[in-house]
Design a protein around this motif. Sequence first.
Motif, PDB file in Angstrom:
ATOM      1  N   GLY A 176       0.780  -1.236   0.000  1.00 15.71           N
ATOM      2  CA  GLY A 176       0.000   0.000   0.000  1.00 15.71           C
ATOM      3  C   GLY A 176       0.808   1.280   0.000  1.00 15.71           C
ATOM      4  N   ILE A 177       2.144   1.169  -0.144  1.00 12.98           N
ATOM      5  CA  ILE A 177       2.971   2.379  -0.193  1.00 12.98           C
ATOM      6  C   ILE A 177       3.846   2.318  -1.444  1.00 12.98           C
ATOM      7  CG2 ILE A 177       4.676   3.813   1.000  1.00 12.98           C
ATOM      8  CD1 ILE A 177       3.868   2.426   3.585  1.00 12.98           C
ATOM      9  N   ARG A 206      -2.894  -0.921  -5.497  1.00 11.77           N
ATOM     10  CA  ARG A 206      -3.905  -0.511  -4.503  1.00 11.77           C
ATOM     11  C   ARG A 206      -3.245   0.264  -3.367  1.00 11.77           C
ATOM     12  NH1 ARG A 206      -8.758  -2.646  -3.725  1.00 11.77           N
ATOM     13  NH2 ARG A 206      -8.312  -3.083  -1.563  1.00 11.77           N
ATOM     14  N   ALA A 207      -2.473   1.259  -3.760  1.00 11.07           N
ATOM     15  CA  ALA A 207      -1.684   2.008  -2.777  1.00 11.07           C
ATOM     16  C   ALA A 207      -2.515   3.094  -2.109  1.00 11.07           C
ATOM     17  CB  ALA A 207      -0.482   2.639  -3.465  1.00 11.07           C
ATOM     18  N   ALA A 276       8.309   6.228   7.279  1.00 10.15           N
ATOM     19  CA  ALA A 276       7.923   6.069   8.684  1.00 10.15           C
ATOM     20  C   ALA A 276       6.528   6.637   8.923  1.00 10.15           C
ATOM     21  CB  ALA A 276       8.949   6.763   9.580  1.00 10.15           C
ATOM     22  N   TYR A 277       6.266   7.803   8.314  1.00 16.28           N
ATOM     23  CA  TYR A 277       4.950   8.421   8.487  1.00 16.28           C
ATOM     24  C   TYR A 277       3.853   7.515   7.910  1.00 16.28           C
ATOM     25  CZ  TYR A 277       0.959  11.402   7.467  1.00 16.28           C
ATOM     26  OH  TYR A 277      -0.317  11.903   7.363  1.00 16.28           O
ATOM     27  N   GLN A 281       0.813   5.717   9.884  1.00 17.52           N
ATOM     28  CA  GLN A 281      -0.579   5.976   9.540  1.00 17.52           C
ATOM     29  C   GLN A 281      -1.345   4.674   9.316  1.00 17.52           C
ATOM     30  OE1 GLN A 281      -2.500   9.017   9.068  1.00 17.52           O
ATOM     31  NE2 GLN A 281      -0.850   9.581  10.449  1.00 17.52           N
ATOM     32  N   GLN A 282      -0.648   3.654   8.842  1.00 20.95           N
ATOM     33  CA  GLN A 282      -1.300   2.367   8.598  1.00 20.95           C
ATOM     34  C   GLN A 282      -1.297   1.502   9.847  1.00 20.95           C
ATOM     35  OE1 GLN A 282       0.695   0.785   5.077  1.00 20.95           O
ATOM     36  NE2 GLN A 282      -1.159   1.238   3.943  1.00 20.95           N
ATOM     37  N   GLY A 283      -0.725   2.037  10.917  1.00 18.40           N
ATOM     38  CA  GLY A 283      -0.689   1.282  12.167  1.00 18.40           C
ATOM     39  C   GLY A 283       0.373   0.207  12.185  1.00 18.40           C
ATOM     40  N   ILE A 284       1.388   0.341  11.337  1.00 17.59           N
ATOM     41  CA  ILE A 284       2.474  -0.642  11.316  1.00 17.59           C
ATOM     42  C   ILE A 284       3.626  -0.091  12.144  1.00 17.59           C
ATOM     43  CG2 ILE A 284       4.130  -1.856   9.853  1.00 17.59           C
ATOM     44  CD1 ILE A 284       2.031  -1.496   7.563  1.00 17.59           C
TER      45      ILE A 284
END
Lengths: 297, 145
Positions: A176-177, A206-207, A276-277, A281-284
Amino acid sequence: MTDQVGANEAAAAQVCSFLQRRREQIAQRWADASLFRTVFTLSREEAVEACKAVVDALADVALSGRPEDIAAPAFGTVRDQLGRMAASRARAGFTPAQISEEVAALRAPVVELLRGEFTDSSEATAQEGVLALTVLMGSLRLVVMETALSAGEELIARQRLQLLEVATPVIKLWEGIVAVPLIGTLDSARSQVVMESLLEAIVAQRAQYAILDITGVPTVDSLVAQHLMKTVAAARLMGAECIVSGIRPAIAQTIVHLGIDLGTILTRAGLADALAYALAQQGIEVSAHRMARASTR
Amino acid sequence: MNRAAAGHPLAVPVLALGDVLLVTLQGELHDGMAEQLQQDIAQRIARSTVSGVVIDISGVDIVDSFLGRVLSDIAAGARLMAVRTVLVGMRPAVAITMVELGLTLPGLVTALDTERALDMLATAPQLAAVSVPAERKEARDAGLP
């Protein structure tokens, strides 16, 4: 006036018949000239054949009665060959002026042969013939130069296209990134390609996050900033959040000095910060594996 | 029976998926259809419990200023009734054209596809909120029940 035209035509016809008669001799002399000798290094026969083709083309052009016309169809038959010869000389490090000089050197042997024919003929006819031949050789020179230059232009256009395709890879950094490392100056054409490939990648991967890294962009002016903002806006419309990273101190100062408002764009200092941001944001959460470290010590 | 169900042949269907309204736009949207759609959505929100509206424009070839305004209006109207609107399925070519035209749809929340939009609406409200008014609305929304 009509006399003049008639004389010109007569001279052209004369040159044509001369070229056809002395085809073999001219070809042999040209094969020794530096232009043909250095291009056709494999065999002398090959050089002679190439020379004959050029002589035939010149004879056809002379027959058409327009020796100054570089668009004459007869030149078309040898254009390819002349282009290859010019290209080969250019690869050997010759400047266009030097190549032109070499083509000009082909004139002397032919004119010499023609003069040899006219010892018993009247002066005026000889002069007309030499003049017509000189014009014809001038056209040949122009054709060679034109072919060489257009080949160069084609090469430049092709390389520009390659540069556009090669210089903008879209990298998947994480699920997703996606990230685009921008390198070199961003002009309208490149930013368009960047935008297209980024949007395609957003769909394909599907980023949710797209990182535009401008570490490799030497300068940021208002136009580049505008391109960046457009790309960010397009990504947002697709439902992905865009982060611009790699803003060096000098670029940050330039942006402030120019008064460009990047307030609507999410910016980070480095690619790592942007990643990192996006991860946060994705909770990883990224952390060192304590168990593995404990077991090795 | 609302007006869409009453047999307007040209009306855009509004589907209910749980407490989310799903609107799929296809082809061109005429003035009358746009107005009808705005009314339909507003009435559905008022009548039943709706937590979000998802507008799918993957079947739309071009988004002009008119459609852009219609979408903004729908979102603004829904926001007044404490419902979030998510725009999904925009094609890359459409996005590029819109950006070139200067239409960036500020205040509209976007997502890649319907699945993402449903996830977005289901998770914590602040994830979907981009603009400040939406955040305020959601804070109030969360305080209500």
